[in-house]
Design a protein around this motif. Structure first.
Motif, mmCIF file in Angstrom:
data_model
loop_
_atom_site.group_PDB
_atom_site.id
_atom_site.type_symbol
_atom_site.label_atom_id
_atom_site.label_comp_id
_atom_site.label_asym_id
_atom_site.label_seq_id
_atom_site.Cartn_x
_atom_site.Cartn_y
_atom_site.Cartn_z
ATOM 1 N N ALA A 102 0.830 -1.207 0.000
ATOM 2 C CA ALA A 102 0.000 0.000 0.000
ATOM 3 C C ALA A 102 0.865 1.257 0.000
ATOM 4 O O ALA A 102 0.575 2.232 -0.710
ATOM 5 C CB ALA A 102 -0.943 -0.009 1.201
ATOM 6 N N GLN A 103 1.934 1.253 0.796
ATOM 7 C CA GLN A 103 2.809 2.432 0.862
ATOM 8 C C GLN A 103 3.466 2.719 -0.487
ATOM 9 O O GLN A 103 3.489 3.861 -0.949
ATOM 10 C CB GLN A 103 3.887 2.233 1.925
ATOM 11 N N THR A 104 4.003 1.688 -1.134
ATOM 12 C CA THR A 104 4.681 1.921 -2.414
ATOM 13 C C THR A 104 3.687 2.255 -3.526
ATOM 14 O O THR A 104 4.027 2.995 -4.460
ATOM 15 C CB THR A 104 5.541 0.712 -2.800
ATOM 16 N N GLN A 105 2.451 1.748 -3.428
ATOM 17 C CA GLN A 105 1.426 2.148 -4.401
ATOM 18 C C GLN A 105 1.067 3.625 -4.227
ATOM 19 O O GLN A 105 0.873 4.352 -5.201
ATOM 20 C CB GLN A 105 0.183 1.266 -4.260
ATOM 21 N N TYR A 106 0.998 4.044 -2.986
ATOM 22 C CA TYR A 106 0.745 5.467 -2.706
ATOM 23 C C TYR A 106 1.887 6.314 -3.249
ATOM 24 O O TYR A 106 1.659 7.342 -3.904
ATOM 25 C CB TYR A 106 0.608 5.660 -1.201
ATOM 26 N N ASN A 107 3.117 5.889 -3.007
ATOM 27 C CA ASN A 107 4.276 6.651 -3.478
ATOM 28 C C ASN A 107 4.320 6.723 -5.006
ATOM 29 O O ASN A 107 4.750 7.725 -5.587
ATOM 30 C CB ASN A 107 5.570 6.015 -2.966
ATOM 31 N N PRO A 112 -0.145 8.284 -9.890
ATOM 32 C CA PRO A 112 -0.139 9.730 -9.659
ATOM 33 C C PRO A 112 -1.231 10.139 -8.666
ATOM 34 O O PRO A 112 -2.396 9.791 -8.847
ATOM 35 C CB PRO A 112 -0.419 10.314 -11.043
ATOM 36 N N ARG A 113 -0.804 10.858 -7.615
ATOM 37 C CA ARG A 113 -1.764 11.298 -6.600
ATOM 38 C C ARG A 113 -2.480 12.552 -7.063
ATOM 39 O O ARG A 113 -1.943 13.369 -7.798
ATOM 40 C CB ARG A 113 -1.049 11.544 -5.274
ATOM 41 N N LEU A 114 -3.719 12.689 -6.579
ATOM 42 C CA LEU A 114 -4.550 13.826 -6.949
ATOM 43 C C LEU A 114 -4.664 14.791 -5.786
ATOM 44 O O LEU A 114 -4.458 14.415 -4.633
ATOM 45 C CB LEU A 114 -5.928 13.362 -7.408
ATOM 46 N N ALA A 142 -6.236 9.152 3.496
ATOM 47 C CA ALA A 142 -5.039 9.941 3.189
ATOM 48 C C ALA A 142 -5.008 10.476 1.767
ATOM 49 O O ALA A 142 -4.094 11.243 1.423
ATOM 50 C CB ALA A 142 -3.793 9.074 3.433
ATOM 51 N N GLY A 143 -5.986 10.117 0.938
ATOM 52 C CA GLY A 143 -6.008 10.631 -0.421
ATOM 53 C C GLY A 143 -6.110 9.515 -1.443
ATOM 54 O O GLY A 143 -6.288 8.336 -1.115
ATOM 55 N N LEU A 144 -6.005 9.898 -2.719
ATOM 56 C CA LEU A 144 -6.206 8.925 -3.794
ATOM 57 C C LEU A 144 -5.199 9.102 -4.919
ATOM 58 O O LEU A 144 -4.549 10.156 -5.053
ATOM 59 C CB LEU A 144 -7.643 9.017 -4.324
ATOM 60 N N SER A 145 -5.079 8.046 -5.724
ATOM 61 C CA SER A 145 -4.265 8.115 -6.935
ATOM 62 C C SER A 145 -5.087 7.571 -8.092
ATOM 63 O O SER A 145 -6.119 6.909 -7.887
ATOM 64 C CB SER A 145 -2.970 7.308 -6.779
#
Length: 321
Positions: A250-255, A258-260, A314-317
């Protein structure tokens, strides 16, 4: 409370390839879930109150009416509670009215936000119209606008984690969304099978279709599908089916993004993350609106849930963008 004494559609994602206009409309119709009241809501909420909750939600973009209704239920049973401070006077904490406002908090809200016509003159915390509209503005000021931090908004209404969870659980009972989304997963599968050519280029639809097909599989720590998944294993497998390679955790997918920007409304196929930017602990795949498919935790199978139930969004990508 600090205020009071008591207590999120998107269209399809941008990079649509080879999809006919009629096919887009078909998918949007599946996930335009709105905020219709469930049978439980219709049976429990007085019609006048239900109308006010739905009207007042428009005061705060991104606030679902069911949150207001849940607060009204928890606070005073929609004004039906036979106790001091509901129709007159105050309770032990100084709160009054159907939404249990403190005098100073109600005055502050109505000073910042003139209430729409239809209530008392001057506005009264005991008037259902005024109290419910004021509650919508208060929640908006406290973080509910555009879904930025609904958990914080409810916590501001009454500073207790049990209260936040009770409101969210009640809101879920009042909303028809969960049932509709589960049905929409099945409808999406059927629609895509019937019109495979129309959807062949939309990687978000492919990913969501895969995720929907996993409903009911067991949660398995580190699982990649045989026999079950953990949260990031599910999202990675879903996008692998669409030809997009995501990192494993999950952490590396978040990193990876592209986050919005904060406040962006989730669209079909978006990844929704939970935790803090440097400690992401959970991820799900959005069905649009407030619903997502996810592998929650031990002893809970892959399922559809309202992401607002998780207090640390915490947000989305948007991997398919």
């Amino acid at each position: 409370m600090g205020k009071t004494a008591g207590y999120t559609i998107a269209g399809l994602l941008g990079a649509v390839l080879l999809i006919a206009g009629s096919a887009i409309a078909a998918v949007i119709s599946l996930f335009s879930l709105g905020s219709g009241p469930s049978q439980a809501a219709l049976a429990d909420i007085p019609p006048g109150y239900l109308a006010l909750y739905q009207q007042a939600a428009a005061d705060c973009p991104g606030l679902d009416w069911s949150i207001l209704a849940a607060i009204g239920k928890v606070e005073t049973d929609h004004g039906r509670l036979n106790a001091p401070g509901v129709t007159s006077g105050e309770n032990f904490a100084g709160a009054g009215g159907p939404m249990q406002f403190l005098t100073a908090t109600f005055a502050g809200v109505t000073t910042r936000h003139p209430l729409p016509p239809g209530g008392a003159t001057p506005p009264s915390r005991y008037n259902p119209h005024d109290a419910i509209h004021a509650a919508a503005f208060y929640l908006c000021d406290s973080g509910a606008r555009d879904g930025r931090d609904l958990h914080a908004a409810i916590f501001a209404y009454n500073h207790a984690e049990w209260y936040v969870q009770k409101v969210l659980a009640q809101a879920e009972k009042y909303s028809e969304t969960t049932t509709n989304v589960s049905e929409a997963c099945g409808s999406l599968q059927q629609t895509v099978q019937q019109r495979a050519g129309d959807f062949s280029g939309d990687r978000a639809v492919v990913a969501v279709r895969f995720a929907c097909a996993q409903l009911g599989k067991p949660y398995v720590w580190g699982g990649n599908g045989d026999p079950g998944f953990d949260c990031s294993g599910l999202t990675r497998a879903a996008y692998a089916a669409a030809g997009i390679d995501l990192p494993r955790t999950a952490q590396t997918q978040y990193n990876a993004g592209p986050r919005l920007p904060t406040g962006t409304s989730p669209r079909l196929g978006d990844l929704l993350f939970f935790g803090t930017p440097d400690r992401i602990h959970h991820v799900g795949i959005s069905l649009g609106g407030t619903q997502m498919v996810n592998a929650p935790t031990f002893n809970k199978p892959v399922q559809v849930q309202d992401y607002r139930r998780f207090g640390d969004y915490a947000g989305l990508s948007r991997p398919a963008s």
